[in-house]
Design a protein around this motif. Structure first.
Motif, PDB file in Angstrom:
ATOM      1  N   LYS A  44       0.674  -1.027  -0.207  1.00 39.11           N
ATOM      2  CA  LYS A  44       0.004  -0.219   0.011  1.00 39.11           C
ATOM      3  C   LYS A  44       0.906   1.295  -0.115  1.00 39.11           C
ATOM      4  N   GLN A  45       2.183   1.051   0.206  1.00 35.13           N
ATOM      5  CA  GLN A  45       2.817   2.423   0.352  1.00 35.13           C
ATOM      6  C   GLN A  45       3.261   2.853  -1.019  1.00 35.13           C
ATOM      7  N   ALA A  46       3.162   2.158  -2.236  1.00 38.14           N
ATOM      8  CA  ALA A  46       3.560   2.619  -3.403  1.00 38.14           C
ATOM      9  C   ALA A  46       2.230   2.117  -4.573  1.00 38.14           C
ATOM     10  N   ASP A  47       2.179   3.031  -5.464  1.00 34.60           N
ATOM     11  CA  ASP A  47       1.186   2.872  -6.661  1.00 34.60           C
ATOM     12  C   ASP A  47       1.970   3.172  -8.010  1.00 34.60           C
ATOM     13  N   PHE A  48       2.060   2.162  -8.620  1.00 36.71           N
ATOM     14  CA  PHE A  48       2.671   1.884 -10.004  1.00 36.71           C
ATOM     15  C   PHE A  48       1.451   2.028 -11.086  1.00 36.71           C
ATOM     16  N   MET A  49       1.231   3.050 -11.777  1.00 36.34           N
ATOM     17  CA  MET A  49      -0.017   3.305 -12.482  1.00 36.34           C
ATOM     18  C   MET A  49       0.342   3.599 -14.043  1.00 36.34           C
ATOM     19  N   ALA A  50      -0.555   3.072 -14.842  1.00 34.53           N
ATOM     20  CA  ALA A  50      -0.670   3.130 -16.332  1.00 34.53           C
ATOM     21  C   ALA A  50      -1.829   4.224 -16.491  1.00 34.53           C
ATOM     22  N   PHE A  51      -1.668   5.125 -17.220  1.00 37.20           N
ATOM     23  CA  PHE A  51      -2.339   6.230 -17.888  1.00 37.20           C
ATOM     24  C   PHE A  51      -2.831   5.956 -19.214  1.00 37.20           C
ATOM     25  N   TYR A  52      -4.319   6.058 -19.395  1.00 38.11           N
ATOM     26  CA  TYR A  52      -4.780   5.664 -20.689  1.00 38.11           C
ATOM     27  C   TYR A  52      -5.918   6.967 -21.080  1.00 38.11           C
ATOM     28  N   ASP A  53      -5.618   7.271 -22.374  1.00 35.82           N
ATOM     29  CA  ASP A  53      -6.763   8.096 -22.835  1.00 35.82           C
ATOM     30  C   ASP A  53      -7.657   7.336 -23.893  1.00 35.82           C
ATOM     31  N   GLN A  54      -8.882   7.053 -23.683  1.00 40.59           N
ATOM     32  CA  GLN A  54      -9.467   6.098 -24.696  1.00 40.59           C
ATOM     33  C   GLN A  54      -8.702   4.842 -25.293  1.00 40.59           C
ATOM     34  N   ASN A  55      -8.447   4.300 -24.397  1.00 42.23           N
ATOM     35  CA  ASN A  55      -7.855   3.132 -24.509  1.00 42.23           C
ATOM     36  C   ASN A  55      -6.473   3.040 -24.866  1.00 42.23           C
ATOM     37  N   GLN A  56      -5.669   4.236 -25.078  1.00 38.13           N
ATOM     38  CA  GLN A  56      -4.473   4.544 -25.547  1.00 38.13           C
ATOM     39  C   GLN A  56      -3.337   4.902 -24.739  1.00 38.13           C
ATOM     40  N   PHE A  57      -2.487   4.046 -24.253  1.00 36.17           N
ATOM     41  CA  PHE A  57      -1.417   4.147 -23.472  1.00 36.17           C
ATOM     42  C   PHE A  57      -0.864   5.424 -23.720  1.00 36.17           C
ATOM     43  N   VAL A  58      -0.807   6.284 -22.407  1.00 36.47           N
ATOM     44  CA  VAL A  58      -0.026   7.895 -22.832  1.00 36.47           C
ATOM     45  C   VAL A  58       1.096   7.922 -21.545  1.00 36.47           C
ATOM     46  N   GLY A  59       1.089   7.147 -20.518  1.00 41.00           N
ATOM     47  CA  GLY A  59       2.033   7.318 -19.757  1.00 41.00           C
ATOM     48  C   GLY A  59       2.102   6.520 -18.497  1.00 41.00           C
ATOM     49  N   PHE A  60       2.808   6.703 -17.315  1.00 44.56           N
ATOM     50  CA  PHE A  60       2.883   5.949 -16.411  1.00 44.56           C
ATOM     51  C   PHE A  60       3.455   7.042 -15.218  1.00 44.56           C
ATOM     52  N   SER A  61       3.143   6.563 -13.779  1.00 45.00           N
ATOM     53  CA  SER A  61       3.733   7.072 -12.955  1.00 45.00           C
ATOM     54  C   SER A  61       3.982   6.098 -11.757  1.00 45.00           C
ATOM     55  N   TYR A  62       5.053   6.442 -10.894  1.00 46.65           N
ATOM     56  CA  TYR A  62       5.338   5.588  -9.650  1.00 46.65           C
ATOM     57  C   TYR A  62       5.342   6.325  -8.673  1.00 46.65           C
ATOM     58  N   VAL A  63       4.517   6.327  -7.471  1.00 47.48           N
ATOM     59  CA  VAL A  63       4.274   7.134  -6.477  1.00 47.48           C
ATOM     60  C   VAL A  63       4.437   6.433  -5.105  1.00 47.48           C
ATOM     61  N   ILE A  64       5.283   6.887  -4.040  1.00 48.97           N
ATOM     62  CA  ILE A  64       5.758   6.315  -2.992  1.00 48.97           C
ATOM     63  C   ILE A  64       4.953   7.117  -1.869  1.00 48.97           C
ATOM     64  N   HIS A  65       4.174   6.609  -0.860  1.00 50.40           N
ATOM     65  CA  HIS A  65       3.373   7.088   0.077  1.00 50.40           C
ATOM     66  C   HIS A  65       3.969   7.172   1.256  1.00 50.40           C
ATOM     67  N   SER A  66       4.708   8.214   1.980  1.00 52.05           N
ATOM     68  CA  SER A  66       5.299   8.259   3.039  1.00 52.05           C
ATOM     69  C   SER A  66       5.288   9.585   3.982  1.00 52.05           C
ATOM     70  N   HIS A  67       5.200   9.447   5.088  1.00 48.05           N
ATOM     71  CA  HIS A  67       5.420  10.689   5.951  1.00 48.05           C
ATOM     72  C   HIS A  67       4.166  11.736   5.693  1.00 48.05           C
ATOM     73  N   GLY A  68       3.054  11.405   4.926  1.00 45.45           N
ATOM     74  CA  GLY A  68       2.301  12.718   4.837  1.00 45.45           C
ATOM     75  C   GLY A  68       2.479  13.437   3.648  1.00 45.45           C
ATOM     76  N   PHE A  69       2.937  12.653   2.586  1.00 40.69           N
ATOM     77  CA  PHE A  69       3.263  13.321   1.393  1.00 40.69           C
ATOM     78  C   PHE A  69       3.465  12.038   0.303  1.00 40.69           C
ATOM     79  N   HIS A  70       3.185  12.245  -1.039  1.00 40.42           N
ATOM     80  CA  HIS A  70       3.456  11.355  -2.072  1.00 40.42           C
ATOM     81  C   HIS A  70       4.496  11.844  -3.133  1.00 40.42           C
ATOM     82  N   TYR A  71       5.408  10.749  -3.088  1.00 38.61           N
ATOM     83  CA  TYR A  71       6.709  11.070  -3.681  1.00 38.61           C
ATOM     84  C   TYR A  71       6.709  10.418  -5.159  1.00 38.61           C
ATOM     85  N   ILE A  72       6.544  11.378  -6.136  1.00 35.14           N
ATOM     86  CA  ILE A  72       6.571  10.860  -7.540  1.00 35.14           C
ATOM     87  C   ILE A  72       8.045  10.429  -7.802  1.00 35.14           C
ATOM     88  N   LEU A  73       8.443   9.069  -7.656  1.00 40.31           N
ATOM     89  CA  LEU A  73       9.720   8.567  -8.096  1.00 40.31           C
ATOM     90  C   LEU A  73       9.887   8.777  -9.467  1.00 40.31           C
TER      91      LEU A  73
END
Length: 176
Positions: A44-73
């Motif tokens: 639960k401390q990290a989210d690895f997400m792929a983003f889509y616009d109408q089924n087209q892959f547009v990008g990704f993010s990897y976010v770590i949740h810690s100490h009251g903020f969300h670090y976009i690694l």
């Protein structure tokens, strides 16, 4: 319009595209081991997400949740779709997902002697346009100095250092 989000898992239809974009978008010295990122994203401390616009892959993010903020690694936009607003849309979506806490990230510190200084300055301007502020915090690594940016003007710099305890290889396995 919001982008669709899918967790990055082996079963993701664009799994290979995400991995290849990761390898193209970040120099080897900045990348974390792929298998480690996949493993840590199951917690639960990290989210690895792929983003889509109408089924087209547009990008990704990897976010770590810690100490009251969300670090976009890591955040990357599909090379074929850059300069079309997808980076801003991904950031807007992250701000919606994590509304009460600051988003934090780091970028290569601008340096007039660096070959890619123009790119560094464009990246800094992009994040400023998307609501990030430069903080006094710097991260010093062997090959690079990074500047930390956040969506809140003031962050606890000590907590920024601690975000990587959970993620770090190999001891991060024991910190949960």
């Amino acid at each position: 319009m919001d982008l669709d989000i899918q967790p990055v898992r082996l079963s993701l239809s664009n799994y290979r595209d995400v991995k290849q974009l990761y390898q193209r978008a970040f120099p080897k010295y900045e990348r974390e081991p792929w298998s480690w990122m996949m493993l840590k994203s199951k917690f639960k401390q990290a989210d690895f997400m792929a983003f889509y616009d109408q089924n087209q892959f547009v990008g990704f993010s990897y976010v770590i949740h810690s100490h009251g903020f969300h670090y976009i690694l890591f955040l990357a936009v599909n090379d074929q779709l850059r300069s079309q607003g997808y980076g801003s849309r991904i950031i807007a979506q992250l701000r919606t997902l994590y509304p009460s806490d600051s988003l934090v990230l780091d970028i290569e510190q601008p340096d007039p002697s660096a070959k890619n200084n123009r790119q560094r300055l464009r990246r800094l301007a992009f994040y400023k346009r998307n609501g990030f502020y430069l903080t006094p915090k710097k991260l010093e690594e062997d090959q690079m100095t990074y500047r930390v940016l956040a969506t809140k003007k003031h962050i606890n710099q000590h907590k920024v250092d601690r975000v990587f305890e959970w993620f770090s290889w190999p001891l991060g396995w024991f910190i949960q």
